[in-house]
Design a protein around this motif. Structure first.
Motif, mmCIF file in Angstrom:
data_model
loop_
_atom_site.group_PDB
_atom_site.id
_atom_site.type_symbol
_atom_site.label_atom_id
_atom_site.label_comp_id
_atom_site.label_asym_id
_atom_site.label_seq_id
_atom_site.Cartn_x
_atom_site.Cartn_y
_atom_site.Cartn_z
ATOM 1 N N ARG A 182 -28.116 7.010 -5.023
ATOM 2 C CA ARG A 182 -26.653 6.890 -5.017
ATOM 3 C C ARG A 182 -26.215 5.527 -4.482
ATOM 4 N N GLN A 183 -26.854 5.056 -3.422
ATOM 5 C CA GLN A 183 -26.536 3.750 -2.856
ATOM 6 C C GLN A 183 -26.860 2.640 -3.867
ATOM 7 N N THR A 231 -26.916 2.861 -7.161
ATOM 8 C CA THR A 231 -25.939 2.857 -8.255
ATOM 9 C C THR A 231 -24.560 2.400 -7.784
ATOM 10 N N LYS A 232 -24.273 2.571 -6.504
ATOM 11 C CA LYS A 232 -23.005 2.061 -5.963
ATOM 12 C C LYS A 232 -22.996 0.531 -5.964
ATOM 13 N N PRO A 240 -30.756 13.449 -7.809
ATOM 14 C CA PRO A 240 -30.462 12.192 -7.111
ATOM 15 C C PRO A 240 -30.600 12.360 -5.599
ATOM 16 N N ASN A 241 -30.727 11.256 -4.930
ATOM 17 C CA ASN A 241 -30.803 11.273 -3.478
ATOM 18 C C ASN A 241 -29.930 10.140 -2.933
ATOM 19 N N PRO A 242 -29.751 10.053 -1.629
ATOM 20 C CA PRO A 242 -28.868 9.024 -1.073
ATOM 21 C C PRO A 242 -29.254 7.589 -1.450
ATOM 22 N N LYS A 243 -30.547 7.306 -1.567
ATOM 23 C CA LYS A 243 -30.954 5.938 -1.914
ATOM 24 C C LYS A 243 -30.588 5.597 -3.356
#
Length: 83
Positions: free
Chosen positions: A22-23, A25-26, A17-20
């Motif tokens: 994760r964002q 899925t948030k 996963p990467n920050p994008k």
């Protein structure tokens, strides 16, 4: 709600996963991401035959009819069948 069918090559493990993601899925916690691991040509075939929505692969491959976006300097691209 729903799911995204994502194909990745095994060497993409360092960017997923990467920050994008994760964002994403948030903000969309009810979207299920289903991941399939295979080689580039198998993933392109699955993308063209509709078992996948997106794939992270390495060129070269036949890009005809596919939308691509380079996602890192390592010549890895995300592809989608825009139909």
């Amino acid at each position: 709600m729903g799911s995204i069918r994502l194909g990745i090559i095994s060497s993409a493990g360092n960017i997923i996963p990467n920050p994008k993601i994760r964002q994403f899925t948030k903000y969309y916690p009810e979207v299920n991401i289903q991941i399939t691991d295979a080689n580039t040509f198998s993933l392109i075939n699955k993308l063209n035959n509709n078992p996948l929505d997106l794939a992270i692969v390495r060129p070269p491959f036949n890009m005809q009819g596919l939308a691509t976006k380079q996602i890192c300097k390592d010549r890895m691209v995300a592809v989608a069948n825009p139909q």
